[in-house]
Each structure stands twice: as structure tokens, then as C-alpha cells.
Design an enzyme around this catalytic site. Sequence first.
Site, short mmCIF file in Angstrom:
data_model
loop_
_atom_site.label_atom_id
_atom_site.label_comp_id
_atom_site.label_asym_id
_atom_site.label_seq_id
_atom_site.Cartn_x
_atom_site.Cartn_y
_atom_site.Cartn_z
N TYR A 293 -2.56 5.23 -4.26
CA TYR A 293 -3.68 6.16 -4.17
C TYR A 293 -3.22 7.43 -4.86
O TYR A 293 -2.16 7.96 -4.50
CB TYR A 293 -3.98 6.51 -2.71
N GLN B 120 0.71 -0.58 -4.83
CA GLN B 120 -0.64 -0.01 -4.91
C GLN B 120 -0.58 1.49 -4.66
O GLN B 120 -0.01 1.92 -3.66
CB GLN B 120 -1.57 -0.67 -3.88
N GLY C 274 -7.18 -9.25 3.25
CA GLY C 274 -6.86 -7.99 3.90
C GLY C 274 -6.76 -8.15 5.40
O GLY C 274 -5.68 -8.23 5.98
N ARG C 275 -7.91 -8.25 6.05
CA ARG C 275 -7.90 -8.30 7.52
C ARG C 275 -7.16 -9.53 8.03
O ARG C 275 -6.49 -9.47 9.07
CB ARG C 275 -9.32 -8.26 8.06
N ARG D 137 -15.32 -0.93 3.46
CA ARG D 137 -14.83 0.27 4.17
C ARG D 137 -15.13 1.56 3.42
O ARG D 137 -14.84 2.63 3.91
CB ARG D 137 -13.31 0.15 4.39
N LYS E 71 -8.08 -1.56 -8.85
CA LYS E 71 -8.69 -2.17 -7.65
C LYS E 71 -9.89 -1.34 -7.20
O LYS E 71 -9.76 -0.12 -7.00
CB LYS E 71 -7.65 -2.25 -6.53
N THR F 73 -5.90 2.11 -6.89
CA THR F 73 -7.16 1.90 -6.16
C THR F 73 -8.14 3.00 -6.55
O THR F 73 -7.80 4.19 -6.46
CB THR F 73 -6.91 1.86 -4.65
N SER G 291 -13.51 -5.35 -5.88
CA SER G 291 -13.35 -5.09 -4.44
C SER G 291 -14.31 -3.98 -4.03
O SER G 291 -14.61 -3.08 -4.81
CB SER G 291 -11.90 -4.65 -4.17
N SER H 48 0.83 -1.20 0.00
CA SER H 48 0.00 0.00 0.00
C SER H 48 0.86 1.25 0.00
O SER H 48 1.85 1.33 0.74
CB SER H 48 -0.89 0.01 1.25
N HIS I 101 -13.39 -2.64 -1.05
CA HIS I 101 -12.50 -2.13 -0.01
C HIS I 101 -12.81 -2.80 1.33
O HIS I 101 -12.69 -2.20 2.39
CB HIS I 101 -12.63 -0.61 0.11
N ARG J 144 -16.05 6.11 8.68
CA ARG J 144 -15.87 4.85 9.40
C ARG J 144 -16.17 5.14 10.87
O ARG J 144 -15.39 5.78 11.58
CB ARG J 144 -14.45 4.34 9.22
C1 LIG Z 1 -6.97 -1.88 7.89
C2 LIG Z 1 -7.18 -1.82 6.41
C3 LIG Z 1 -6.45 -0.92 5.64
C4 LIG Z 1 -6.59 -0.90 4.25
N1 LIG Z 1 -5.81 -0.07 3.49
C5 LIG Z 1 -5.88 -0.12 2.13
C6 LIG Z 1 -4.97 0.61 1.33
O1 LIG Z 1 -4.08 1.29 1.81
N2 LIG Z 1 -5.12 0.52 -0.03
C7 LIG Z 1 -6.10 -0.24 -0.61
O2 LIG Z 1 -6.19 -0.29 -1.84
N3 LIG Z 1 -6.95 -0.96 0.14
C8 LIG Z 1 -6.85 -0.94 1.49
N4 LIG Z 1 -7.68 -1.71 2.24
C9 LIG Z 1 -8.63 -2.64 1.59
C10 LIG Z 1 -7.95 -3.99 1.36
O3 LIG Z 1 -6.93 -3.90 0.41
C11 LIG Z 1 -8.95 -5.04 0.87
O4 LIG Z 1 -9.64 -4.55 -0.23
C12 LIG Z 1 -9.94 -5.49 1.95
O5 LIG Z 1 -9.34 -5.48 3.23
C13 LIG Z 1 -10.43 -6.89 1.64
O6 LIG Z 1 -11.35 -7.35 2.56
P1 LIG Z 1 -10.99 -8.30 3.81
O7 LIG Z 1 -10.31 -7.43 4.81
O8 LIG Z 1 -12.30 -8.77 4.26
O9 LIG Z 1 -10.07 -9.40 3.30
C14 LIG Z 1 -7.54 -1.76 3.64
C15 LIG Z 1 -8.27 -2.65 4.42
C16 LIG Z 1 -8.09 -2.70 5.79
C17 LIG Z 1 -8.86 -3.71 6.59
#
Ligand SMILES: Cc1cc2nc3c(=O)[nH]c(=O)nc-3n(C[C@H](O)[C@H](O)[C@H](O)COP(=O)(O)O)c2cc1C
Length: 361
Positions: free
Chosen positions: A134, A132, A293-294, A242, A215, A160, A237, A111, A239, A169
Site C-alpha cells: 500500500y 503487496q 482471502g477469507r 471491502r 491489484k 494495491t 479484484s 500484505s 478487495h 466498513r
Molecule cells: C481481513 C482482510 C484483510 C485484507 N487485507 C488486505 C491487504 O492488506 N492488502 C490487500 O491488497 N488486500 C487485502 N484484502 C483483500 C484481499 O486481498 C482479497 O482481495 C479479498 O479478500 C478476496 O476476496 P475473498 O475474501 O472473498 O477471497 C483483505 C481482505 C480481508 C478479508
Amino acid sequence: MNSARDDFRLLQEFVKSARATLPEGVWNYVIGGADSETTLRRNRQGLDSLAFRPRVLRDVSEIDCSTAVLGVDVRLPVLLAPIGSLQDLHPGGGATAARAAGQFGVLHMQSSASAPGLEATARAGPGPKIFQLYVRGDEGWVSDHLQRAAASGYHALCITVDLALYSRRERDIAKRHLTTARRHTRREDEIFLARLSWSDIERIRREWTAPLILKGIATAEDAAIACELGVDAIYVSNHGGRQLDHGRATIDILPEVVETVAGRAEIMVDGGFNRGSDIAKAIARGASCVGVGRLLAFALAAAGQDGVVRMLEILETELRVCLGLLGVTRLEQLNESCLHAAAPVAPAHALSAFPLLEEGY
Ligand SMILES: Cc1cc2nc3c(=O)[nH]c(=O)nc-3n(C[C@H](O)[C@H](O)[C@H](O)COP(=O)(O)O)c2cc1C
């Protein structure tokens, strides 16, 4: 490694350990979603709404979970999704995640909102990596990042596109939690995210000659435009629930995207994929790999590099067992005929893939 093998035998043990380790604000930052967290829950509900149709009496003594993602051979159809402020979870941040990915044999997506930054993460360990971005600056700023990513040897670039505005959030607002990345983002830079449009993608496509990923695609219409512009991978995705609330589960978005893309680009997907069986469902629906991700965040917070490697080992075991019990030995054998609509058996939430947690195991 042996100690992580002993300490973590179930994926939920990373969740439990992360919960005990992380400060309240950081924990909520990781598990939270936007607004009422409907999209977040729906990701899981979508996965829970698919049952399997197993075939039996096929020789499944040799099962292979490996595949190739954007031309890179990987041990599992999994990539470490980009997570901002990873340094708030583990001091090594993205570099530690990258090392784990290289050690295990999957791709890490670094990221642009995580320390230790583009160059240091590229140097962190063996194996191809993805950067990745932004878009938080003008054309010159973007060009500079593309040049730096190319010079650092990144195999692919991911833009992204689902963060035109930063969502609300509520967990972060309620806890008064500001991530390190947010603390360092100037309000005036965020206007570039809101202004981002297809013409920017066209320009980036011209400048960046290696594989390009978008993404945050969530409709067939946008997947079609991305294909016309020559994007190499469509990353379905929301996100992780989020950004836009009341979106669809990504597993439900896959069919229309797969149909429209029709083999013109690879398809990645993420959002609630927490189990080997979830990964099998995505591949059966036409994705080439699944982002976690998580799960990455929990494993990294729980046990750093060893934790992430161990998390991937457990996912691999779960996927192997799932494939064998479905009667297939290779990922290419998965298709829609393996799936059947079903009613979920429990209410979905961020951690509902791990029901033993609720029983206090
Ligand atoms: C704590 C956190 C920070 C994230 N930061 C970014 C990021 O910097 N760039 C991005 O493209 N997606 C970010 N995401 C989204 C993740 O890349 C991903 O799309 C998402 O977490 C997938 O779902 P999951 O957590 O259920 O696996 C973030 C997600 C979380 C949980």
C-alpha cells in the site's frame, strides 16, 4: 498434519472453527464488507450465476491441476491473497501463511499491513513470494520498500490500487474494532494512497525490474493502461467487497479485461472464490490464477500452518473432481464453452458457498 486431516474434511469446518476461535470484532473484520455489503454479496452471486456444461465419455483418469504463475510452477492455480493484520488471527501472521504456501506449493502474497513484516516473512519458509504494497509514503519511502523487497528476494511486487480512500466498513464501526494495522497507520500517511496515480505506477515500473502486479483493477480501460505501462499481471479484484460498494462481481469483470489484455499480461482474480468449482469458472473465463482471502483467514485462524495446507488440499480435491466431471484433464482445456448463464439457487452472502453451515452441521 494428520490431525488437521482428521479435524478438517470440509472447507466449511474452517469457517466454523474460526467463528468459535476469533473474538467478535476480529470475526466481523474478516467477514465484513463496505457499506451495505452489496459488492461482497455480488461476488458470490456472480459465481452462482454460472452453471457448467459438462462433457462426458472422455478419459479423465489422469487430472493435473498444476500451472505456472508469473513463471513459477505451482500445484494449484491459487494464490494466498494479501490479508492485513494476519497477526490478529494467528500469532505467526504472514510468516505462517508463507510457510504453508511453500509447504503446499502455491504463492503467498505478503500484505504490507501484516506482521511480521517484509524481511521476516521473506525468510519464513521455502518458495517464491510476492510482496503487496500500500503506497503510504513519498517517492523515497516507496523506493526504500522496493529496494528492501528486492534485497529480500521477493519474486514479484504487487501494488494495491483500490484503496484510494479507506471505505466505511460498518461491522468494524459498529463493533468499535480497529485492527492492529489501522492502529499503527498515521492519518497523514493515508493521503499518499489518495494521491496515487498512473505516473507513480510508471515510476515504480522503471524502478522494479521483476514482475509487477496491479491489484484492484475492475475495468477494461484501466487494464489497458496497465498493459501499456508494462505491468506483468492484472489482478482483477474489488478487495473482497471491502472497498467500493455496488461494484460488479469480479467473475463478471473478467471477460472485458481478458479481451482487452489479449495475452499481454497474466490475469489474476479474487472475490468470493471459495470452492474448487469457483476456481474452474475463473480459469474458464481466462484468469491464470485465483486469490483466496477469507478462506486463508479462516484456515489460519482455525489451525495455523497445518490448517492452511489442509484448506489447499481440500480446494485441490474439489478442483480435481470438478475438472474430471467437466470432462477435462488440464486447466488449459477450460474455456467459455464449459459455462452457461444460470439463476442462482439461493441468496448470496459472505458464507453462502457453505449451505450446510446454516443447517448447523
Ligand atoms: C481481513 C482482510 C484483510 C485484507 N487485507 C488486505 C491487504 O492488506 N492488502 C490487500 O491488497 N488486500 C487485502 N484484502 C483483500 C484481499 O486481498 C482479497 O482481495 C479479498 O479478500 C478476496 O476476496 P475473498 O475474501 O472473498 O477471497 C483483505 C481482505 C480481508 C478479508
